[in-house]
Write a protein that holds these residues in place. Sequence first.
Motif, PDB file in Angstrom:
ATOM      1  N   ILE A   1      64.233  72.441  60.878  1.00  0.00           N
ATOM      2  CA  ILE A   1      62.930  72.638  60.259  1.00  0.00           C
ATOM      3  C   ILE A   1      63.105  72.674  58.744  1.00  0.00           C
ATOM      4  CG2 ILE A   1      60.931  74.169  59.992  1.00  0.00           C
ATOM      5  CD1 ILE A   1      60.998  73.050  62.761  1.00  0.00           C
ATOM      6  N   ILE A   2      62.299  71.903  58.040  1.00  0.00           N
ATOM      7  CA  ILE A   2      62.245  71.940  56.574  1.00  0.00           C
ATOM      8  C   ILE A   2      60.886  72.509  56.213  1.00  0.00           C
ATOM      9  CG2 ILE A   2      62.357  70.596  54.446  1.00  0.00           C
ATOM     10  CD1 ILE A   2      63.804  68.411  56.201  1.00  0.00           C
ATOM     11  N   MET A   3      60.861  73.638  55.545  1.00  0.00           N
ATOM     12  CA  MET A   3      59.608  74.355  55.327  1.00  0.00           C
ATOM     13  C   MET A   3      59.364  74.631  53.858  1.00  0.00           C
ATOM     14  SD  MET A   3      58.452  77.984  57.067  1.00  0.00           S
ATOM     15  CE  MET A   3      58.624  77.318  58.726  1.00  0.00           C
ATOM     16  N   GLY A   4      58.173  74.276  53.395  1.00  0.00           N
ATOM     17  CA  GLY A   4      57.748  74.619  52.043  1.00  0.00           C
ATOM     18  C   GLY A   4      56.863  75.847  52.086  1.00  0.00           C
ATOM     19  N   LEU A   5      57.211  76.854  51.297  1.00  0.00           N
ATOM     20  CA  LEU A   5      56.436  78.089  51.254  1.00  0.00           C
ATOM     21  C   LEU A   5      55.689  78.179  49.936  1.00  0.00           C
ATOM     22  CD1 LEU A   5      59.121  80.583  52.613  1.00  0.00           C
ATOM     23  CD2 LEU A   5      57.209  79.599  53.885  1.00  0.00           C
ATOM     24  N   GLY A   6      54.519  78.820  49.953  1.00  0.00           N
ATOM     25  CA  GLY A   6      53.810  79.059  48.709  1.00  0.00           C
ATOM     26  C   GLY A   6      52.346  78.695  48.769  1.00  0.00           C
TER      27      GLY A   6
ATOM     28  N   ASP B   1      52.888  77.538  39.711  1.00  0.00           N
ATOM     29  CA  ASP B   1      54.250  77.335  40.216  1.00  0.00           C
ATOM     30  C   ASP B   1      54.476  77.884  41.616  1.00  0.00           C
ATOM     31  OD1 ASP B   1      54.999  75.958  37.956  1.00  0.00           O
ATOM     32  OD2 ASP B   1      55.776  77.728  36.917  1.00  0.00           O
ATOM     33  N   GLU B   2      53.538  78.685  42.112  1.00  0.00           N
ATOM     34  CA  GLU B   2      53.619  79.152  43.498  1.00  0.00           C
ATOM     35  C   GLU B   2      53.583  77.976  44.471  1.00  0.00           C
ATOM     36  OE1 GLU B   2      52.537  82.017  46.169  1.00  0.00           O
ATOM     37  OE2 GLU B   2      54.510  82.129  45.285  1.00  0.00           O
ATOM     38  N   GLY B   3      53.098  76.829  44.004  1.00  0.00           N
ATOM     39  CA  GLY B   3      52.998  75.666  44.877  1.00  0.00           C
ATOM     40  C   GLY B   3      54.267  74.844  44.984  1.00  0.00           C
ATOM     41  N   PHE B   4      55.330  75.259  44.308  1.00  0.00           N
ATOM     42  CA  PHE B   4      56.560  74.461  44.276  1.00  0.00           C
ATOM     43  C   PHE B   4      57.084  74.129  45.672  1.00  0.00           C
ATOM     44  CE2 PHE B   4      61.214  74.421  44.501  1.00  0.00           C
ATOM     45  CZ  PHE B   4      61.520  73.343  43.686  1.00  0.00           C
TER      46      PHE B   4
END
Length: 201
Positions: A7-12, A18-21
């Motif tokens: 699993i590759i997960m983007g958090l934010g 920058d919370e969207g990085f």
Amino acid sequence: MHTDNIIIMGLGNLLWADEGFGVRAAEQLYARYQLPGNVEVVDGGTQGLLLLPYVEAADRLILFDAIDFGLEPGTLKVYRDDAVPAYLTAKKMSLHQTGFSEVLALADLKGNLPASIVLIGVQPVQLEDYGGSLTEPVRARLEPALSLAVAQLQEWGVPLAPRLDGERLNHASLDMQRYEDERPSAATACRIGDGRVLGEQ
């Protein structure tokens, strides 16, 4: 023969600069590479405990996130395995980190923690810009972050091919360029919150 579930997960949160990085990194990885069936890219957003099934299903987990390491803004760092929960709880910059550190703790308690966890994190520059996009120093770390993730996937034996179908992880309305182009001006939309609840007269 067992094939690792990755699993590759983007958090934010895309709405707070920058919370969207993490989410932007996951979007770009998905848009760029056709991945095999055992690899899934997930926009984890700020969903907290709702992400537990993804974590428990993973043999290996890659996380993208913006994290307050207390370092120079724009610094990119990689942490692995036991160091990951420690960093997610060290300086809680937002509610999603509190939630995700609990996800890892619960998965561990249930004996379902992934065998490998890799956190690719960036030190944010700006968080208090509602509706803002990534700052330039953080945007400049997207490519290096993707390179780190690709190197890790290759180390795990994952075949990577260019994506040719044009599919995207999120709806087209969230595309970073469109998001930036359609952003209201500061005069039209308050960037730090509603003045009525901030005590402004």
